[in-house]
Design an enzyme around this catalytic site. Sequence first.
Site, mmCIF file in Angstrom:
data_model
loop_
_atom_site.group_PDB
_atom_site.id
_atom_site.type_symbol
_atom_site.label_atom_id
_atom_site.label_comp_id
_atom_site.label_asym_id
_atom_site.label_seq_id
_atom_site.Cartn_x
_atom_site.Cartn_y
_atom_site.Cartn_z
ATOM 1 N NE ARG A 1 -7.798 -8.102 0.024
ATOM 2 C CZ ARG A 1 -7.290 -7.374 -0.969
ATOM 3 N NH1 ARG A 1 -6.244 -6.604 -0.774
ATOM 4 N NH2 ARG A 1 -7.854 -7.391 -2.160
ATOM 5 C CE LYS B 1 -4.427 -1.738 1.247
ATOM 6 N NZ LYS B 1 -5.504 -1.945 2.193
HETATM 7 N N1 HH2 Z 1 -7.468 -3.568 0.362
HETATM 8 C C1 HH2 Z 1 -7.719 -3.568 -0.964
HETATM 9 C C2 HH2 Z 1 -8.824 -4.257 -1.475
HETATM 10 N N2 HH2 Z 1 -9.642 -4.960 -0.675
HETATM 11 N N3 HH2 Z 1 -10.209 -5.723 1.475
HETATM 12 C C3 HH2 Z 1 -9.983 -5.753 2.809
HETATM 13 N N4 HH2 Z 1 -10.776 -6.477 3.611
HETATM 14 N N5 HH2 Z 1 -8.935 -5.077 3.363
HETATM 15 C C4 HH2 Z 1 -8.066 -4.332 2.614
HETATM 16 O O1 HH2 Z 1 -7.147 -3.717 3.180
HETATM 17 C C5 HH2 Z 1 -8.287 -4.286 1.206
HETATM 18 C C6 HH2 Z 1 -9.393 -4.997 0.666
HETATM 19 C C7 HH2 Z 1 -6.805 -2.835 -1.883
HETATM 20 O O2 HH2 Z 1 -5.824 -3.687 -2.395
HETATM 21 P P1 HH2 Z 1 -5.874 -4.406 -3.825
HETATM 22 O O3 HH2 Z 1 -6.990 -5.383 -3.912
HETATM 23 O O4 HH2 Z 1 -4.556 -4.989 -4.131
HETATM 24 O O5 HH2 Z 1 -6.067 -3.212 -4.842
HETATM 25 P P2 HH2 Z 1 -7.307 -2.695 -5.684
HETATM 26 O O6 HH2 Z 1 -8.388 -2.319 -4.735
HETATM 27 O O7 HH2 Z 1 -6.717 -1.537 -6.448
HETATM 28 O O8 HH2 Z 1 -7.751 -3.828 -6.579
#
Ligand code: HH2
Length: 276
Positions: free
Chosen positions: A254, A220
Amino acid sequence: MFLQCGRFKLSLERPLIMGVVNVTPDSFSDGGHHFDAGRAIEHARRLIEEGADVLDIGGESTRPGAAAVDLAEEGRRVLPVLEALAGGKVPVSVDTRKPELMREAIAVGADMVNDVGALAAPGALAAVAASPAAVCLMHMRGEPGTMQANPSYRDVVREVRGYLSGRVAEAERAGISRDRIVADPGFGFGKNLEHNLELLRSFPELGALGVALLAGLSRKAMLGKITGREVGDRVHASIAAALIAVQNGAHIVRVHDVAPTRDALAVWRAVAGEKK
Ligand code: HH2
């Protein structure tokens, strides 16, 4: 302590690794890498081999400023991937805010719903309550489009804990038992660096919620701010953050980089004692 997660009863005596599979063209760290079902499934299988305990399949980026995706498109992205992976040896979670997609995903075998909107959308509580799926309730201030504009809190830890406590109570009232609920403070979702650090420091206070806790810190922006590194170069920082989260009481981390996280947690478990 355990988590009832669809077909699975997961022990929380040792920290679990949730591997991220983004089937999106625009996710902040891996957008476009697995943007077709075949590649996403291949990536998911690799994460299982590397030691993922749960897979989180998402079809809509929630990065700051991300564009919304409609239901049909999000379904086209994630349902074939969920279908291919459901029924396997690890539980699969669907990362969505849409109640209709929650139902469709559960129907094709999703064991968990990961909702950055904490089931606040109309019909979302009922969609999960009517199933054996687990749910992750996450705190977000604002909406992905604008949430990082100028987040402010009087007391971020109190406010996040208070919100999550309210959402856990709502979920229970809707018929979702505590052993199916995971809570997550939502690092980076309407929080600046100081807010995120305060939440990580005070993570043990979230234990009072009495449900499993998840931390999502992997790659992040806060880690970029601390290290000065671009998103593809944040693995080491992500491992450090995952380890601190686990040490402070996270039951699930995660992550995008499963193999190095697994090794780091193996060392932590060895030091913490065999029970972990
Ligand atoms: N962070 C992201 C997405 N979903 N869900 C939970 N429960 N907690 C988190 O911290 C969280 C989440 C963001 O990360 P990522 O899926 O890699 O990116 P994007 O939202 O750009 O697909």
